[in-house]
Design a protein around this motif. Sequence first.
Motif, PDB file in Angstrom:
ATOM      1  N   UNK A  84       7.935  -4.699  -9.215  1.00  0.00           N
ATOM      2  CA  UNK A  84       6.704  -4.140  -8.662  1.00  0.00           C
ATOM      3  C   UNK A  84       6.538  -2.692  -9.102  1.00  0.00           C
ATOM      4  N   UNK A  85       7.614  -1.917  -8.998  1.00  0.00           N
ATOM      5  CA  UNK A  85       7.538  -0.523  -9.424  1.00  0.00           C
ATOM      6  C   UNK A  85       7.165  -0.449 -10.900  1.00  0.00           C
ATOM      7  N   UNK A  86       7.815  -1.250 -11.707  1.00  0.00           N
ATOM      8  CA  UNK A  86       7.567  -1.223 -13.156  1.00  0.00           C
ATOM      9  C   UNK A  86       6.100  -1.527 -13.463  1.00  0.00           C
ATOM     10  N   UNK A  87       5.526  -2.500 -12.759  1.00  0.00           N
ATOM     11  CA  UNK A  87       4.136  -2.881 -13.010  1.00  0.00           C
ATOM     12  C   UNK A  87       3.183  -1.781 -12.544  1.00  0.00           C
TER      13      UNK A  87
ATOM     14  N   UNK B 252       0.832  -1.204   0.000  1.00  0.00           N
ATOM     15  CA  UNK B 252       0.000   0.000   0.000  1.00  0.00           C
ATOM     16  C   UNK B 252       0.865   1.252   0.000  1.00  0.00           C
ATOM     17  N   UNK B 253       1.905   1.267   0.828  1.00  0.00           N
ATOM     18  CA  UNK B 253       2.801   2.420   0.899  1.00  0.00           C
ATOM     19  C   UNK B 253       3.547   2.596  -0.420  1.00  0.00           C
ATOM     20  N   UNK B 254       4.009   1.484  -0.997  1.00  0.00           N
ATOM     21  CA  UNK B 254       4.784   1.551  -2.233  1.00  0.00           C
ATOM     22  C   UNK B 254       3.927   2.036  -3.393  1.00  0.00           C
ATOM     23  N   UNK B 255       2.706   1.537  -3.484  1.00  0.00           N
ATOM     24  CA  UNK B 255       1.820   1.970  -4.575  1.00  0.00           C
ATOM     25  C   UNK B 255       1.480   3.452  -4.441  1.00  0.00           C
ATOM     26  N   UNK B 256       1.305   3.911  -3.209  1.00  0.00           N
ATOM     27  CA  UNK B 256       1.049   5.330  -2.988  1.00  0.00           C
ATOM     28  C   UNK B 256       2.236   6.175  -3.425  1.00  0.00           C
ATOM     29  N   UNK B 257       3.447   5.684  -3.165  1.00  0.00           N
ATOM     30  CA  UNK B 257       4.649   6.395  -3.591  1.00  0.00           C
ATOM     31  C   UNK B 257       4.714   6.513  -5.110  1.00  0.00           C
ATOM     32  N   UNK B 258       4.387   5.424  -5.806  1.00  0.00           N
ATOM     33  CA  UNK B 258       4.376   5.446  -7.271  1.00  0.00           C
ATOM     34  C   UNK B 258       3.348   6.453  -7.772  1.00  0.00           C
ATOM     35  N   UNK B 259       2.160   6.457  -7.160  1.00  0.00           N
ATOM     36  CA  UNK B 259       1.111   7.373  -7.588  1.00  0.00           C
ATOM     37  C   UNK B 259       1.497   8.824  -7.331  1.00  0.00           C
TER      38      UNK B 259
ATOM     39  N   UNK C 116      -1.796   5.394 -11.903  1.00  0.00           N
ATOM     40  CA  UNK C 116      -2.553   5.961 -10.794  1.00  0.00           C
ATOM     41  C   UNK C 116      -1.848   7.219 -10.298  1.00  0.00           C
ATOM     42  N   UNK C 117      -2.619   8.163  -9.752  1.00  0.00           N
ATOM     43  CA  UNK C 117      -2.044   9.395  -9.209  1.00  0.00           C
ATOM     44  C   UNK C 117      -2.589   9.615  -7.800  1.00  0.00           C
ATOM     45  N   UNK C 118      -1.776  10.245  -6.968  1.00  0.00           N
ATOM     46  CA  UNK C 118      -2.166  10.453  -5.570  1.00  0.00           C
ATOM     47  C   UNK C 118      -1.384  11.619  -4.995  1.00  0.00           C
ATOM     48  N   UNK C 119      -2.087  12.480  -4.248  1.00  0.00           N
ATOM     49  CA  UNK C 119      -1.457  13.603  -3.562  1.00  0.00           C
ATOM     50  C   UNK C 119      -1.426  13.317  -2.067  1.00  0.00           C
TER      51      UNK C 119
ATOM     52  N   UNK D 280      13.249  11.455 -14.662  1.00  0.00           N
ATOM     53  CA  UNK D 280      13.424  10.397 -15.663  1.00  0.00           C
ATOM     54  C   UNK D 280      14.484   9.394 -15.208  1.00  0.00           C
ATOM     55  N   UNK D 281      15.555   9.884 -14.606  1.00  0.00           N
ATOM     56  CA  UNK D 281      16.605   9.003 -14.094  1.00  0.00           C
ATOM     57  C   UNK D 281      16.067   8.104 -12.988  1.00  0.00           C
ATOM     58  N   UNK D 282      15.274   8.689 -12.081  1.00  0.00           N
ATOM     59  CA  UNK D 282      14.718   7.921 -10.969  1.00  0.00           C
ATOM     60  C   UNK D 282      13.764   6.854 -11.471  1.00  0.00           C
ATOM     61  N   UNK D 283      12.857   7.228 -12.372  1.00  0.00           N
ATOM     62  CA  UNK D 283      11.880   6.272 -12.900  1.00  0.00           C
ATOM     63  C   UNK D 283      12.592   5.143 -13.631  1.00  0.00           C
ATOM     64  N   UNK D 284      13.614   5.502 -14.408  1.00  0.00           N
ATOM     65  CA  UNK D 284      14.360   4.480 -15.130  1.00  0.00           C
ATOM     66  C   UNK D 284      15.045   3.502 -14.199  1.00  0.00           C
ATOM     67  N   UNK D 285      15.677   4.008 -13.157  1.00  0.00           N
ATOM     68  CA  UNK D 285      16.380   3.132 -12.216  1.00  0.00           C
ATOM     69  C   UNK D 285      15.412   2.215 -11.479  1.00  0.00           C
ATOM     70  N   UNK D 286      14.320   2.772 -10.968  1.00  0.00           N
ATOM     71  CA  UNK D 286      13.377   1.954 -10.221  1.00  0.00           C
ATOM     72  C   UNK D 286      12.682   0.934 -11.125  1.00  0.00           C
ATOM     73  N   UNK D 287      12.420   1.299 -12.367  1.00  0.00           N
ATOM     74  CA  UNK D 287      11.781   0.373 -13.299  1.00  0.00           C
ATOM     75  C   UNK D 287      12.691  -0.813 -13.606  1.00  0.00           C
ATOM     76  N   UNK D 288      13.976  -0.554 -13.722  1.00  0.00           N
ATOM     77  CA  UNK D 288      14.932  -1.622 -14.022  1.00  0.00           C
ATOM     78  C   UNK D 288      15.150  -2.521 -12.815  1.00  0.00           C
TER      79      UNK D 288
END
Length: 297
Positions: free
Chosen positions: A215-218, A180-187, A224-227, A203-211
């Motif tokens: 879970x982050x990549x999926x 739940x915490x991780x998905x909120x961070x992605x959003x 999803x978006x969240x404030x 872009x650098x952060x997203x690329x690193x976490x996706x690689x």
Amino acid sequence: MTDEGSTAGDKGELREFLRTRRARITPEEAGLTPAPGVRRVPGLRREEVAQLAGVSVDYYVRLERGRGSNVSEAVLDAIARALRLNDDERGHLFAVARPARTRPRPLPPQRVRPGLYRVLETMTEVPAIVVGRRTDVLATNRLARALYTDFDALPYRERNMSRFIFLDEAARGLYPDWEEVARSSVATLHLYAGQHPHDPRLAELIGELSVRDPDFRRWWADHDVHRRTFGSKRFHHPVVGDLTLDYEALTVTGDPDQVLGLYTAEPGSPSEEALRLLASWSGEVATGDRPHLPLPG
């Protein structure tokens, strides 16, 4: 971005955001009678969104493909209602559908005001943390460092809450509700991306976490978006055990990309006692505060 319009990345975000929002709603939920036959897509079809929003199918298809220009606020409002977007999603739709027409300027470095640093250090009974762009950790007080990790001791690029959540093994043990915490961070990152699509460090952060994390990549592909506003989180701290803390996320005056997060425990609860123990323990192990250095950009 140039004066001619949005970039390919902006168009792709708009397309995928609308596609994933369509997929969440069935015709029955939208008050429509499904057409007979096998449906090839989950959720609503483009023509059904157009019908609900009161626009032509051709116009909606062009908009979803990023080919619309000067789309009106009224049309975006109608699409937001048709797709049942919440406030965060509606704001994101406006950001990606009506991007700025001027060339983006490099983001200036974020700096926490000295007075805010002093405020953090006077808070000895509650964890306090300042989070900036792309979830960079800009400042923490002693109790926040004891709760999470000593971000001040990390290299600049690693002082980031999303990196901590996904790449630090300790985070998975710290959060009983890690997913739940991780998905909120992605959003939260997705919401920021809609506002700052040309941030190279994002872009650098997203690329690193996706690689590095599937879970982050999926979850990034879910769009999803969240404030961050307020709520509660459960922690399992290796020293003081279980805590349930309420948090408030307050926008810092003068920099809307800085958020002050404060964590409190319910008075008289076991979590309040655990927080007192954590404060006592952090005072015993402290060897003196390290200087706070601003993050670049």
